[in-house]
Structures are given as structure tokens and as C-alpha cells.
Design an enzyme around this catalytic site. Structure first.
Site, PDB file in Angstrom:
ATOM      1  N   PRO A 288       0.840  -1.213   0.000  1.00  0.00           N
ATOM      2  CA  PRO A 288       0.000   0.000   0.000  1.00  0.00           C
ATOM      3  C   PRO A 288       0.871   1.257   0.000  1.00  0.00           C
ATOM      4  O   PRO A 288       1.808   1.361   0.782  1.00  0.00           O
ATOM      5  CB  PRO A 288      -0.781  -0.098   1.321  1.00  0.00           C
ATOM      6  CG  PRO A 288      -0.623  -1.509   1.778  1.00  0.00           C
ATOM      7  CD  PRO A 288       0.668  -2.010   1.205  1.00  0.00           C
ATOM      8  N   GLU A 289       0.595   2.166  -0.920  1.00  0.00           N
ATOM      9  CA  GLU A 289       1.307   3.438  -0.996  1.00  0.00           C
ATOM     10  C   GLU A 289       0.312   4.557  -0.668  1.00  0.00           C
ATOM     11  O   GLU A 289      -0.813   4.280  -0.242  1.00  0.00           O
ATOM     12  CB  GLU A 289       1.933   3.614  -2.386  1.00  0.00           C
ATOM     13  CG  GLU A 289       2.888   2.467  -2.732  1.00  0.00           C
ATOM     14  CD  GLU A 289       3.517   2.595  -4.117  1.00  0.00           C
ATOM     15  OE1 GLU A 289       3.624   3.719  -4.630  1.00  0.00           O
ATOM     16  OE2 GLU A 289       3.903   1.562  -4.687  1.00  0.00           O
TER      17      GLU A 289
END
Ligand SMILES: [Zn+2]
Length: 280
Positions: free
Chosen positions: A2-3
Site C-alpha cells: 500500500p502506498e
């Protein structure tokens, strides 16, 4: 992993569902997910506190609690936060459950166990180590230029370094460099003012677009509802999800490794500069 767009989506979707609600219990299925304080202290501190707000900085989530504590969560490689009825079966890979007074619970799913939760008094020790946020109004091209000033590292590595800019990881670094037509191995300091401007615009466009598509479910990322994001359907080069050929010129997309990260780019649209090649 996840960014920024995935963590921002989680924050946005949890906000209306959990803010204003009290924590009634904590179940730690794997105690190692709590980094600070001890597992027992962590649980007893959380119970009875109301969640008053949620904020994101970089890839971190900060849950403010009514007692003045801050619950810090980082999803690392494979973490997701799922909101389900408290009576739901935990299922595979659930490491912790935070029960709320509205009959729902927050399930921390993390197949590879890199994710973490900790308590803090404030966010300063974490935020002070992060570079600027790329989507705030103050992040203008000049700020990006300062981030890259005198940096000899490859631009790809600078983009995913959280100390340089917060929130960008491997996928969105590749997408932004493709959109800006910049080779991933170019040295940070070698970018012209025009290229910095292009990269600045590309970073913001790529991140906003991914937020609009609720993040990219390339691997193990889920939205709190359990649904997947769709941002990866719009990837041009990252993970070669758009195909094996550049969507602009048809050249085969190449994969190289930059600081241990698989990196995808179009060698025609993103040409290397000779002097950078020599410095490699
Ligand atoms: Zn191309």
C-alpha cells in the site's frame, strides 16, 4: 505494498464509520503486530477510548484517541484494515481486531506480518523523518527541485525514499517517471528545471488518479469494505499490468532492478542520458 493512494483511501473510507466510536475491546491474534508498549499495555490503554480523528502522513495512519494517545498503524508490505461486524469470522491472516461500540470491528489483515501498530503521545518522532507530502498545496515544483538538489542517487530510488518525499512507493514511482518521460536511473541532480516541472505534475496526477480509483489491488490490498481498488487497471508500465508494450510507442517495456525494486519503464519514451549511464 500500500502506498499513498491506498492508505489515503483507507483513511477516507474509515473516517465516517469509526470516528466518534469507542473501542470496547482488542483481540491480538498475533501479539508481534504491536511494537510499543507491551501487548497487554496496548490493549488496556485502547479500551474505553473514543477514536476522535484519523490522519495520514506518508504511508502512516494516525488514529487520535480521546485520552490523548495516538494509535499509529503502518501496513507495510501486505496489510489491510477491514471493517466488518464484530461477529464476523476473523478468517485467514487476521492478526488483530479492534472492537467498536457500534457492533463493528477493525480487522488488521496482514499475510506477511510486516505491518505494525504502536501507541505514541504524538506524531513528531515519525513525521520528522518523512519528506514533504506530495499532494499538499505547498508541494510546488520548487520543493521537488530542492528534494533532488545535489542528489546523485537514481531518481527512481529518490522517489520511493520516504525521507525525500513521503508516500510514494515502487508502483507510483514507475508510473510518475513514465508520465514525465524520465529514465529511472537518471541521477536526481541531472533533471532539468523543465523535467522537474513535468515530474511534479506527473506525481500529482498519478497519485490523485489512483485515489480516485480507490487504490491499486495488485497484490493483497483491500479497501475497508473488502472490495478491491481499480487503480492498477490504469497502470501504463508498473508491473507491466497494461501489457508488455509501451502504450504510447509500442516499444517492449523493460524491467531493471533499482535498489532491489523491480522497475518498469519504456526505453524509448524514457531515454537515459549518456553521462548517467557512465556514472552507473
Ligand atoms: Zn514508449
Amino acid at each position: 505494498m500500500p502506498e499513498l493512494p491506498e492508505v489515503e483511501t483507507i483513511k477516507n473510507e474509515l473516517l465516517p464509520c469509526i470516528v466518534g466510536h469507542r473501542i470496547t475491546g482488542v483481540t491480538l491474534i498475533w501479539e508481534g503486530i504491536v511494537r510499543q508498549p507491551t501487548a497487554g499495555e496496548f490493549c488496556s490503554c485502547l479500551i474505553g477510548q473514543e477514536i476522535t480523528s484519523i490522519a495520514r502522513r506518508g504511508k502512516y495512519l494516525f488514529f487520535s484517541l480521546s485520552g490523548g494517545d495516538l494509535l499509529v498503524i503502518h501496513l507495510k508490505m501486505t496489510g489491510s484494515l477491514l471493517l466488518k461486524p464484530s461477529s464476523a469470522e476473523p478468517g485467514k491472516f487476521i492478526r488483530a481486531i479492534i472492537h467498536l461500540d457500534n457492533g463493528n470491528s477493525l480487522f488488521f489483515r496482514d499475510p506477511r506480518k510486516f505491518g505494525m501498530m504502536r501507541l505514541a503521545k504524538d506524531d513528531s518522532s515519525i513525521v520528522s523523518k518523512l519528506g514533504p507530502e506530495p499532494l499538499v498545496p505547498g508541494f510546488v515544483p520548487r520543493v521537488l527541485a530542492q528534494c533532488l538538489n545535489n542528489r546523485t542517487a537514481p531518481i527512481k530510488a529518490l522517489l520511493f525514499d520516504q525521507k525525500v518525499i513521503a508516500g510514494i512507493g515502487n508502483m507510483y514511482a514507475d508510473e510518475a517517471l513514465f508520465a514525465a518521460k524520465i529514465h529511472p536511473l537518471r541521477q536526481g541532480k541531472s533533471l532539468t528545471p523543465e523535467e522537474v516541472k513535468r515530474l511534479h505534475k506527473a506525481i500529482q496526477q498519478v497519485l490523485w488518479s489512483a485515489i480516485g480509483n480507490k487504490g491499486a489491488s495488485t497484490d493483497t490490498y483491500f479497501r475497508p469494505s473488502g472490495e478491491k481498488g481499480t487503480a492498477h487497471f490504469h497502470f501504463q508500465v508498473a508491473h507491466r499490468l497494461g501489457g508488455k508494450f509501451c502504450p504510447v510507442c509500442g516499444t517492449p517495456i523493460e524491467r531493471i532492478v533499482v535498489r532491489n525494486r523491480g522497475t518498469y519503464f519504456c526505453p524509448n519514451c524514457q531515454p537515459a542520458l549518456l553521462r548517467d549511464k557512465i556514472l552507473q
